[in-house]
Design a protein around this motif. Structure first.
Motif, PDB file in Angstrom:
ATOM      1  N   GLY A 234     -10.964  15.010  -6.657  1.00 55.26           N
ATOM      2  CA  GLY A 234     -11.409  14.257  -5.499  1.00 55.26           C
ATOM      3  C   GLY A 234     -10.291  14.009  -4.502  1.00 55.26           C
ATOM      4  O   GLY A 234      -9.177  14.497  -4.624  1.00 55.26           O
ATOM      5  N   THR A 235     -10.610  13.227  -3.486  1.00 60.20           N
ATOM      6  CA  THR A 235      -9.645  12.837  -2.457  1.00 60.20           C
ATOM      7  C   THR A 235      -8.808  11.680  -2.972  1.00 60.20           C
ATOM      8  O   THR A 235      -9.342  10.716  -3.527  1.00 60.20           O
ATOM      9  N   LEU A 236      -7.498  11.784  -2.802  1.00 62.53           N
ATOM     10  CA  LEU A 236      -6.609  10.725  -3.277  1.00 62.53           C
ATOM     11  C   LEU A 236      -6.507   9.643  -2.201  1.00 62.53           C
ATOM     12  O   LEU A 236      -5.908   9.838  -1.149  1.00 62.53           O
ATOM     13  N   ASP A 237      -7.110   8.482  -2.480  1.00 62.23           N
ATOM     14  CA  ASP A 237      -7.089   7.362  -1.548  1.00 62.23           C
ATOM     15  C   ASP A 237      -5.804   6.557  -1.694  1.00 62.23           C
ATOM     16  O   ASP A 237      -5.138   6.607  -2.739  1.00 62.23           O
ATOM     17  N   PRO A 238      -5.430   5.779  -0.667  1.00 63.82           N
ATOM     18  CA  PRO A 238      -4.207   4.976  -0.761  1.00 63.82           C
ATOM     19  C   PRO A 238      -4.269   3.979  -1.917  1.00 63.82           C
ATOM     20  O   PRO A 238      -5.328   3.413  -2.214  1.00 63.82           O
ATOM     21  N   GLU A 239      -3.129   3.774  -2.526  1.00 61.89           N
ATOM     22  CA  GLU A 239      -3.020   2.766  -3.571  1.00 61.89           C
ATOM     23  C   GLU A 239      -2.795   1.392  -2.940  1.00 61.89           C
ATOM     24  O   GLU A 239      -2.153   1.278  -1.893  1.00 61.89           O
ATOM     25  N   GLN A 240      -3.308   0.364  -3.583  1.00 61.24           N
ATOM     26  CA  GLN A 240      -3.161  -1.002  -3.089  1.00 61.24           C
ATOM     27  C   GLN A 240      -2.607  -1.870  -4.215  1.00 61.24           C
ATOM     28  O   GLN A 240      -2.975  -1.707  -5.388  1.00 61.24           O
TER      29      GLN A 240
ATOM     30  N   ILE B  15      -3.527  15.895 -14.695  1.00 62.10           N
ATOM     31  CA  ILE B  15      -4.689  15.529 -13.890  1.00 62.10           C
ATOM     32  C   ILE B  15      -4.311  14.354 -12.992  1.00 62.10           C
ATOM     33  O   ILE B  15      -3.804  13.331 -13.458  1.00 62.10           O
ATOM     34  N   TYR B  16      -4.560  14.530 -11.687  1.00 59.51           N
ATOM     35  CA  TYR B  16      -4.283  13.477 -10.717  1.00 59.51           C
ATOM     36  C   TYR B  16      -5.599  13.020 -10.101  1.00 59.51           C
ATOM     37  O   TYR B  16      -6.381  13.829  -9.582  1.00 59.51           O
ATOM     38  N   GLU B  17      -5.857  11.725 -10.158  1.00 59.59           N
ATOM     39  CA  GLU B  17      -7.006  11.123  -9.492  1.00 59.59           C
ATOM     40  C   GLU B  17      -6.770   9.626  -9.378  1.00 59.59           C
ATOM     41  O   GLU B  17      -5.919   9.061 -10.076  1.00 59.59           O
ATOM     42  N   ASN B  18      -7.507   8.992  -8.482  1.00 58.64           N
ATOM     43  CA  ASN B  18      -7.429   7.542  -8.392  1.00 58.64           C
ATOM     44  C   ASN B  18      -7.999   6.927  -9.663  1.00 58.64           C
ATOM     45  O   ASN B  18      -9.081   7.317 -10.132  1.00 58.64           O
ATOM     46  N   LEU B  19      -7.277   5.987 -10.208  1.00 56.97           N
ATOM     47  CA  LEU B  19      -7.677   5.349 -11.451  1.00 56.97           C
ATOM     48  C   LEU B  19      -8.964   4.561 -11.243  1.00 56.97           C
ATOM     49  O   LEU B  19      -9.078   3.767 -10.305  1.00 56.97           O
ATOM     50  N   ASP B  20      -9.939   4.798 -12.116  1.00 58.96           N
ATOM     51  CA  ASP B  20     -11.189   4.046 -12.087  1.00 58.96           C
ATOM     52  C   ASP B  20     -11.007   2.790 -12.937  1.00 58.96           C
ATOM     53  O   ASP B  20     -11.574   2.643 -14.012  1.00 58.96           O
ATOM     54  N   GLY B  21     -10.191   1.920 -12.436  1.00 61.06           N
ATOM     55  CA  GLY B  21      -9.845   0.715 -13.175  1.00 61.06           C
ATOM     56  C   GLY B  21      -8.654   0.064 -12.508  1.00 61.06           C
ATOM     57  O   GLY B  21      -8.558   0.036 -11.276  1.00 61.06           O
ATOM     58  N   SER B  22      -7.730  -0.422 -13.306  1.00 61.74           N
ATOM     59  CA  SER B  22      -6.575  -1.129 -12.742  1.00 61.74           C
ATOM     60  C   SER B  22      -5.314  -0.767 -13.505  1.00 61.74           C
ATOM     61  O   SER B  22      -5.352  -0.303 -14.645  1.00 61.74           O
ATOM     62  N   SER B  23      -4.200  -0.995 -12.828  1.00 58.64           N
ATOM     63  CA  SER B  23      -2.889  -0.804 -13.434  1.00 58.64           C
ATOM     64  C   SER B  23      -2.090  -2.085 -13.201  1.00 58.64           C
ATOM     65  O   SER B  23      -2.160  -2.679 -12.115  1.00 58.64           O
ATOM     66  N   VAL B  24      -1.350  -2.518 -14.213  1.00 62.39           N
ATOM     67  CA  VAL B  24      -0.634  -3.788 -14.138  1.00 62.39           C
ATOM     68  C   VAL B  24       0.802  -3.592 -14.604  1.00 62.39           C
ATOM     69  O   VAL B  24       1.059  -2.893 -15.593  1.00 62.39           O
ATOM     70  N   THR B  25       1.738  -4.174 -13.873  1.00 66.02           N
ATOM     71  CA  THR B  25       3.111  -4.285 -14.357  1.00 66.02           C
ATOM     72  C   THR B  25       3.503  -5.754 -14.307  1.00 66.02           C
ATOM     73  O   THR B  25       3.300  -6.430 -13.292  1.00 66.02           O
ATOM     74  N   LYS B  26       4.046  -6.249 -15.387  1.00 65.57           N
ATOM     75  CA  LYS B  26       4.455  -7.649 -15.471  1.00 65.57           C
ATOM     76  C   LYS B  26       5.705  -7.729 -16.326  1.00 65.57           C
ATOM     77  O   LYS B  26       5.964  -6.855 -17.169  1.00 65.57           O
TER      78      LYS B  26
ATOM     79  N   PHE C 107       0.841  -1.188   0.000  1.00 65.47           N
ATOM     80  CA  PHE C 107       0.000   0.000   0.000  1.00 65.47           C
ATOM     81  C   PHE C 107       0.878   1.241   0.000  1.00 65.47           C
ATOM     82  O   PHE C 107       2.039   1.195   0.409  1.00 65.47           O
ATOM     83  N   ARG C 108       0.310   2.340  -0.480  1.00 60.74           N
ATOM     84  CA  ARG C 108       1.052   3.602  -0.512  1.00 60.74           C
ATOM     85  C   ARG C 108       0.097   4.752  -0.279  1.00 60.74           C
ATOM     86  O   ARG C 108      -0.918   4.879  -0.980  1.00 60.74           O
ATOM     87  N   VAL C 109       0.419   5.575   0.704  1.00 63.29           N
ATOM     88  CA  VAL C 109      -0.324   6.805   0.956  1.00 63.29           C
ATOM     89  C   VAL C 109       0.391   7.930   0.219  1.00 63.29           C
ATOM     90  O   VAL C 109       1.579   8.168   0.432  1.00 63.29           O
TER      91      VAL C 109
ATOM     92  N   ASN D  55      -6.737   1.635  -7.244  1.00 64.09           N
ATOM     93  CA  ASN D  55      -6.620   3.019  -6.765  1.00 64.09           C
ATOM     94  C   ASN D  55      -5.325   3.692  -7.225  1.00 64.09           C
ATOM     95  O   ASN D  55      -4.859   4.638  -6.581  1.00 64.09           O
ATOM     96  N   ALA D  56      -4.725   3.203  -8.289  1.00 70.23           N
ATOM     97  CA  ALA D  56      -3.458   3.771  -8.745  1.00 70.23           C
ATOM     98  C   ALA D  56      -3.626   5.255  -9.080  1.00 70.23           C
ATOM     99  O   ALA D  56      -4.652   5.680  -9.620  1.00 70.23           O
ATOM    100  N   ILE D  57      -2.607   6.039  -8.732  1.00 76.88           N
ATOM    101  CA  ILE D  57      -2.597   7.465  -9.047  1.00 76.88           C
ATOM    102  C   ILE D  57      -1.514   7.698 -10.084  1.00 76.88           C
ATOM    103  O   ILE D  57      -0.320   7.669  -9.778  1.00 76.88           O
TER     104      ILE D  57
END
Length: 747
Positions: free
Chosen positions: A505-511, A558-569, A482-484, A544-546
């Motif tokens: 909006g409010t930037l929530d922690p990333e998971q 523009i900074y906001e929590n991503l309405d979706g997902s982020s992947v690194t592989k 997690f990251r605040v 919740n990626a930013i």
């Protein structure tokens, strides 16, 4: 008759028993008390104080002779004994891989071979192959790790691991999380390289032990223990661009109470250069000093108590060539001027009780006074950290219990910080490494944090190690992170240039959720060569990626929590080789895919390369004491932040490479002279582009026209409809340069 029988007996004995002698060396110096023995027998000896050995009573024929010494790689040679007196010499190399002790993966000092968490270890020898004035630049030759410049003007940056942005990387000093936020961007430059014992790198989430920010991985910079450091050392080099770097250190005993290590680093660059003719400095001018001191106190029963402190001050600026301090903060001449003042305290105290309990603590105070053009950024950050760790072994269980608390204070003058951000985050964590059998180990861990701003945060992890042979290790790790987010301490692009910063909006922690598979193999050949193969595959999923959005509006970030997902592989492979005859080599490659998906649309992450490569080749000619080092890296294309459809700059960077060569001469008096060339290909990012900094001739946008909606209008003076923007950066602007230096060590 008796004399005849005695003569025949001696003759037969001498015919069947031969003598083997020689020397054991290390880096050309004699190695006393090394072991030399015949494989498969009890015949052997040790070298004398001059490195000489002598073995008698050897039979004729083929034998495998082995030389070994603790902390050095074994060397074996096959020899056919035919003569009465055979000479065989050895040259042992320091162990740099599996046998090293690591602490980062599990908060315990264990052999890298035994650690259930894959940890990469880099010694000072590795960094000396391409000397740099700071640890930030030194990491450029580590596979999967990339120092990323974030600004063409002030040249600040962060460290990427496996394609993840710098804020996802936690940087530790002696295991303490004090390099974060502001200091991740501005404070990494001041750690004296000569004081580093080793650098440990863990790729993948480590939040279950280290909390927030250890989402993508962590880098632990371990400084030398005073008792293991040389009495005095100095390392100084200058470059053809006018850079001067000076490292100095010494150790001393304070009676029977303590040992102390003192080190200082000074770096000066005051030569404004504009080779790409945009009237902006190609490299930021810097005046930096860092002073470090570490104490080890002697206690009863060898209990641990260490205390270290560092002070760092830097004055750096970049901008238009005619800028000087009288223009600071004004809009007549553009410059980015940053004054940084920072101090840190680190401690480790073993409690005077029968159980093994340590109290670790740190405190850092970071003050920044800066202007980006006429935009002031005044910021203060204070971080206090303390944790109690109880290390307990029960049968086949190696337990670790921890209580921690982290105090964060942050304040700046930006509109996003209406009041100081002050929070204390208590934590509890537990870890159990279970020895299922000699070959199978299982590690279970969990951490609970409470953040008053976001509530409870739980981060578990599991690690499994399978060791089928002494030379093969398979590790499987999985966990969450997690990251605040503290936006302005981490995203430099939010402070520079003319893009408007929009926070939605409010930037929530990333998971994050991660799985990592690692395979490590050691190969010994009959010819004495040693190969280490290290391969990894990973997959990390973020919610919740930013991620800064440069695409929706070219005039905004523009900074906001991503309405979706982020992947690194991705996949990575490292091969280290000791080839004999003074030749050592290493090579690594990483292939990765870093993307995000929102509303069903997949987008490749900006400023992230698809592949990287690193290599180093070293050859030492022992008779002349000359060493030749050739190092380099290769980066694949990245998607870049352009300013709209009319922007003539390429939307992708080319494949590019930085390569270096160095020649070192070492005397018998521990004195080294080195000379080399950095960036021998003379690569810079402006090649192939009409310009790098958009509208460098109008940095305050005084001649930019906007429509009623705020969009930039194309005009004869601005045909590409651009605003001033220095964020189009993916590599260093510094071209080819010669360097020369001197090292001296008094042991």
């Amino acid at each position: 008759m008796r004399y005849v029988i005695l003569f025949l007996t001696l003759s037969i004995f001498q015919a069947g028993a031969q003598q083997l002698s020689g020397k054991v060396l290390t880096e050309g110096d004699p190695m006393p008390y090394a072991n030399v023995y015949i494989k498969g027998t009890s015949i052997g000896t040790t070298t004398d104080e001059n490195g000489n050995y002598n073995i008698t009573s050897l039979k004729k024929g083929n034998h495998t002779i082995i030389a070994s010494f603790m902390g050095y790689k074994k060397q074996s040679k096959i020899i056919n004994i035919t003569n009465n007196n055979t000479v065989l010499n050895f040259n042992l190399q320091e162990s740099e891989s599996l046998e090293q002790i690591v602490v980062t993966g599990t908060l315990k000092a264990v052999s890298r071979l035994e650690s259930p968490v894959p940890v990469e270890v880099y010694s000072p020898t590795f960094f000396k192959k391409n000397p740099t004035p700071n640890i930030f630049e030194a990491l450029q030759n580590v596979n999967g790790v990339r120092p990323q410049l974030n600004c063409n003007v002030c040249n600040t940056g962060d460290i990427h691991i496996n394609g993840l942005e710098g804020p996802y990387t936690l940087v530790l000093i002696d295991g303490m999380p004090i390099v974060s936020g502001l200091s991740t961007v501005y404070g990494l430059s001041g750690i004296p390289n000569s004081l580093i014992e080793q650098v440990e790198v863990v790729k993948g989430p480590a939040s279950s032990l280290y909390g927030s920010e250890a989402v993508g991985g962590l880098i632990n910079i371990i400084t030398k223990l005073p008792e293991n450091a040389p009495l005095f050392f100095v390392d100084n080099f200058v470059s053809g661009w006018g850079e001067a770097n000076f490292d100095l250190g010494f150790k001393s005993s304070v009676g029977k109470i303590a040992d102390v290590l003192v080190g200082a680093n000074y770096f000066k660059y005051s030569n404004a250069i504009d080779n790409n003719n945009d009237n902006f400095t190609d490299v930021t001018l810097q005046d930096r000093i860092s002073i470090f001191q570490k104490w080890n106190f002697k206690r009863k029963q060898n209990r641990l108590f260490s205390l270290a402190g560092r002070y760092f001050y830097e004055d750096r600026w970049g901008g238009e060539m005619q800028w000087d301090k009288k223009y600071r903060g004004g809009d007549a001449v553009y410059g980015e001027s940053i004054y940084t003042s920072r101090y840190e305290i680190i401690g480790n105290y073993q409690l005077p009780i029968s159980e093994l309990v340590n109290f670790q603590f740190s405190y850092s105070d970071h003050d920044q006074n800066s202007y980006y053009g006429n935009m002031p950024y005044m910021a203060q950050q204070r971080i206090g950290f303390g944790q109690l760790i109880w290390d307990k072994k029960l049968d086949h269980h190696d337990l670790l219990f921890g209580l921690a608390a982290r105090y964060n204070f942050y304040n700046d003058n930006t509109p996003a910080t209406l009041k100081p951000d002050e929070v204390t985050i208590p934590s509890i964590f537990v870890q159990d490494e279970i020895q299922l059998s000699e070959k199978h180990h299982l590690l279970l861990g969990a951490r609970y944090d409470y953040d008053s701003r976001h509530g409870s945060i739980f981060t578990p992890r599991i690690a499994y190690r399978f060791k089928p042979t002494n030379n093969d290790i398979i590790r499987l790790n999985a966990g969450t992170g997690f990251r605040v987010v503290n936006l302005f301490t981490e995203e430099h692009a939010a402070l520079t240039g003319s893009r408007d910063v929009i926070i939605k909006g409010t930037l929530d922690p990333e998971q994050s959720y991660n799985i990592n598979l690692n395979y490590l193999k050691k190969i010994y050949t009959k010819g004495g060569q040693i190969f280490t193969v290290d391969a990894s595959a990973w997959y990390t999923y973020f919610t919740n990626a930013i991620i800064p959005d440069y695409d929706t509006n070219p005039n905004q970030i523009i900074y906001e929590n991503l309405d979706g997902s982020s992947v690194t592989k991705g996949l990575s492979l490292n091969v280290d080789a000791v080839l004999g005859s003074g030749i050592k080599a290493s090579a690594g490659a990483t292939f990765q895919d870093v993307s995000q998906k929102e509303n069903g649309v997949k987008t490749r992450q900006i400023l992230t390369e698809r592949f990287t490569g690193v290599w180093s080749v070293s050859y030492k000619h022992y008779p002349s004491n000359l060493t030749l080092d050739y190092t380099g890296n290769l980066y694949g294309p990245m998607r870049l932040p352009t300013l709209g459809e009319l922007d003539p700059r390429s939307e992708e960077s080319p494949t590019w490479s930085i390569q270096n060569i160095q020649l070192t001469y070492e005397t018998d008096a521990n004195l080294q002279f080195y000379v080399g060339v950095k960036n021998i290909l003379d690569w810079t990012p402006n090649k192939g582009n009409p310009f790098i900094i958009a509208r460098s001739h109008d940095p305050f946008d005084k001649n930019v026209e906007f429509d009623t909606a705020g969009n930039v209008q194309a005009t004869p003076d601005n045909p590409y409809a651009l605003t001033f923007d220095p964020s189009y950066v993916y590599g260093p602007n510094q071209g080819r340069r010669i360097f020369i230096g001197l090292r001296y060590t008094l042991k």
